[in-house]
Structures are given as C-alpha cells and as structure tokens.
Design an enzyme around this catalytic site. Structure first.
Site, mmCIF file in Angstrom:
data_model
loop_
_atom_site.group_PDB
_atom_site.id
_atom_site.type_symbol
_atom_site.label_atom_id
_atom_site.label_comp_id
_atom_site.label_asym_id
_atom_site.label_seq_id
_atom_site.Cartn_x
_atom_site.Cartn_y
_atom_site.Cartn_z
ATOM 1 N N GLU A 155 11.938 3.493 -7.358
ATOM 2 C CA GLU A 155 10.909 2.628 -7.946
ATOM 3 C C GLU A 155 11.586 1.563 -8.790
ATOM 4 O O GLU A 155 12.535 1.852 -9.518
ATOM 5 C CB GLU A 155 9.946 3.387 -8.880
ATOM 6 C CG GLU A 155 8.916 4.262 -8.238
ATOM 7 C CD GLU A 155 7.979 4.881 -9.281
ATOM 8 O OE1 GLU A 155 7.932 4.367 -10.427
ATOM 9 O OE2 GLU A 155 7.315 5.868 -8.963
ATOM 10 N N LYS A 176 -5.501 3.617 -12.597
ATOM 11 C CA LYS A 176 -4.368 4.196 -13.308
ATOM 12 C C LYS A 176 -4.664 4.200 -14.799
ATOM 13 O O LYS A 176 -5.264 3.260 -15.336
ATOM 14 C CB LYS A 176 -3.085 3.425 -13.027
ATOM 15 C CG LYS A 176 -2.577 3.569 -11.602
ATOM 16 C CD LYS A 176 -1.130 3.159 -11.474
ATOM 17 C CE LYS A 176 -0.216 4.224 -12.060
ATOM 18 N NZ LYS A 176 1.213 3.923 -11.819
ATOM 19 N N GLU A 208 -3.625 -1.182 -8.996
ATOM 20 C CA GLU A 208 -4.417 0.050 -8.923
ATOM 21 C C GLU A 208 -5.338 0.132 -10.145
ATOM 22 O O GLU A 208 -4.874 0.307 -11.267
ATOM 23 C CB GLU A 208 -3.490 1.266 -8.869
ATOM 24 C CG GLU A 208 -2.563 1.258 -7.659
ATOM 25 C CD GLU A 208 -1.490 2.326 -7.758
ATOM 26 O OE1 GLU A 208 -1.755 3.482 -7.395
ATOM 27 O OE2 GLU A 208 -0.378 1.986 -8.227
ATOM 28 N N GLU A 249 -0.140 -0.765 -16.352
ATOM 29 C CA GLU A 249 -0.104 0.187 -15.240
ATOM 30 C C GLU A 249 -1.027 -0.231 -14.097
ATOM 31 O O GLU A 249 -0.825 0.169 -12.948
ATOM 32 C CB GLU A 249 -0.477 1.585 -15.735
ATOM 33 C CG GLU A 249 0.541 2.210 -16.678
ATOM 34 C CD GLU A 249 1.870 2.482 -15.999
ATOM 35 O OE1 GLU A 249 1.874 2.852 -14.806
ATOM 36 O OE2 GLU A 249 2.924 2.305 -16.643
#
Length: 334
Positions: free
Chosen positions: A259, A310, A307, A316
């Site tokens: 990541e 999250k 997203e 995030e």
C-alpha cells in the site's frame, strides 16, 4: 543439431511453463477497497482496471464476485486473509485447507500472486497467530499443488522498522516478531509486504519534512547517506526496510509495497494537486527502484476508489484515484 534443437525447445517450454505458473511482475498495481455504499459492480471495476492498463490488484477479503470478474483477465492478484480469520487458521488444522478449497481452487482462471495473511496486525495476541496461519496456508497450497504459483506473506505497517533516519540505520523494532516471519519468507521465496505512506510521515512532522520531498516534486531537499542521495521520502523509507533486512541477516528477502498513496481531501496536505503529484510520481518512479536497490519495485497504490463508509480521519474517505462513478478524482496516467 537435432538433439540440440530438441534441448533448446525443451528449455523454452520449461521457461514458458514457469512464467505461466507465476504471473509476471508489474511495477504498479492498485488496491480495490470496498468500504462504500456507492461503488461500481465488480465486473465494472475490473473493466476499469483493464481500460486503464492496470495489471495488478489487491483485495482485502475473499470476494467471489471480484474473483469471478478477474477470471481470465491476466490481472495479477494480491488477496488478503481477513484479520478475523487468523486465529482459526493458526489453530484449526482443517481451516487452511478449507480456506484454500473455498477461495482459491474454484477460481483457476485468476492469476493469484500473493496471499497476505493479516494486514497491519499490531496487537500482540494477533501477531502471535500470524506465522502459524502463514505456515498452514502455505501447507494447504502445497497440498493443492498451488505453492509454485502463489506466495504467502503478511502485510505489515512501516513502523515495524525503527531508526529510519538516515535510511541505513533502519532496524526491525521487534526482532522476536519479525525474525521468524523473515525466516519463513526466506525459506519459501516470498516477499515481505509493507505498507509505506510518506503522507502520514509528512502529516506528523511538517516542520522537518518538506512537502516537495514527500510528493516526488523536485526541490532543494536531499538526504545523503553512505554515498547515496535521496531526493524523495518514499525512497528513504523503503531503503530503511532494506537496511533492516540486512541487519536481520535476510538481505535476500524481496520487498513489495502493498500500500502507498496520498489523500486528495479531508486533512493536512490532502489536496488533489498533492495527491496527483505523489501518485503520478510513484507510478513513474518505482520502475527504477530506490538508490539502494535500483531495480523495479512492485508497488500497490491505495486505492482505486474514494470510499464513503470508511471511519476515522476524513482523509480515509479520499484516497481514491477514482470517484465511485468511475470518473478520475484527478488526472493520472499508468
């Protein structure tokens, strides 16, 4: 001549078979997070990967619809074992064979590359289960005849390494945890998967870490260490991992960045301009590796989509290269 020709053909056949068993390395993949209620269908996600020329994907759970969509595409896959399954996989002899039977064997058209047994497991109880779970998954893959094409590892946070400045001082913070894992990886030829985020380093120390240095933007900041010159923070962080591997006596263990990314909104330094600078810089950069290891560095960008479900810091929700409607969050070229 006929014998030599036959031998040459056999050698070529063996090489092709090996390549078919283990998919080729691509410098850049993208993590497909799914913590959102407005994300595209898996078939549409896979089509977007193909359209953009993204050759590798990471998923964080064994999602059958994603696996079906990936079948036959040639997209290499890094698939996680959920952290919640670690205890069972470590302690129940039947759990790992059942997991492989349910999540790998039914999908022969998927180019599985790595199984990540645990992602950023930091609690001591969880860490005690990882190695046993890895060994049991490996044993199940061997029994299924799949160990030649799939490597088993675990994905760790960057802070498993300490003393990272300068990079040559890097050392594993907990040798009792990492040592046995590295022994396993060395024995199987699997890489260490590490999540590396210059963004969080910059966010936590803006006084000493310049934005340009963190985002691959050419600037005045450089770090010199043992004759190596660092013009960006990513290289310095990765080379501290290599230094730690050397000190642990495992210089041959490969590193894969499982990541890395930069948010485009929601917090300090989180803008579309900075996110594009970092992620485009990352894509362009990792083909050439780092000062210490100037060869292609396999890297997965986090993440494919923003997203909206999250939790935690607002950033995030904003690590995506694309919006849920598949439009680019900012311009990016693979």
């Amino acid at each position: 001549m006929a014998k030599q020709g036959a031998a040459s053909m056999l050698a070529v056949a063996l090489v092709l078979a090996a390549l078919a068993a283990f998919p080729p390395v691509h410098s850049i993949g993208v993590c497909n997070g799914v913590i959102g209620n407005n994300l595209p269908a898996p078939s549409d996600v896979v089509k977007l990967y193909q359209t953009k020329g993204i050759d590798a994907m990471r998923i964080y759970a064994t999602e059958s619809n994603v696996l079906k969509a990936l079948s036959g595409t040639g997209i290499s896959l890094l698939m996680d074992v959920g952290n919640g399954a670690l205890t069972s996989l470590a302690n129940d002899p039947s759990a790992a064979p059942a997991w492989v039977k349910a999540n790998v064997q039914p999908f022969p058209g998927v180019s599985f590359r790595y199984i990540a047994v645990g992602n950023e497991v930091t609690d001591s109880a969880g860490q005690k289960t990882i190695l046993s779970a890895m060994k049991n998954i490996q044993g199940a893959l061997v029994a299924a005849g799949l160990s030649g094409s799939i490597k088993v590892s675990t994905s760790v946070r960057f802070d498993v390494v300490k003393n990272t400045s300068p990079p040559s001082n890097g050392v594993f913070a907990d040798a009792s945890f990492m040592g046995p894992i590295l022994d396993f990886l060395a024995s199987t030829g699997a890489p260490l998967l590490v999540n590396v985020y210059p963004y969080f380093a910059y966010k936590g120390d803006q006084q000493n870490i310049k934005l340009d240095f963190a985002t691959f933007v050419p600037g005045s900041t450089t770090v010199t260490d043992n004759g190596l010159t660092y013009t960006n923070l990513f290289d310095a962080m990765v080379d501290s991992i290599y230094a730690a591997l050397e000190k642990a006596g495992k210089p041959g263990v490969k590193v894969v960045i499982s990541e890395s990314g930069w948010p485009s909104a929601g917090g300090v330094g989180a803008t579309a301009l900075n996110a594009r600078a970092y992620n485009q810089g990352l894509i362009n950069h990792v083909r050439g590796g780092t000062p210490k290891k100037p060869s292609m560095l396999e890297t997965y960008i986090f993440a494919m989509f923003n997203e909206n479900q999250k939790t935690g810091d607002p950033t995030e929700n904003n690590f995506g290269l694309f919006n849920p409607d598949k439009s680019p969050a900012y311009s990016i070229t693979f």
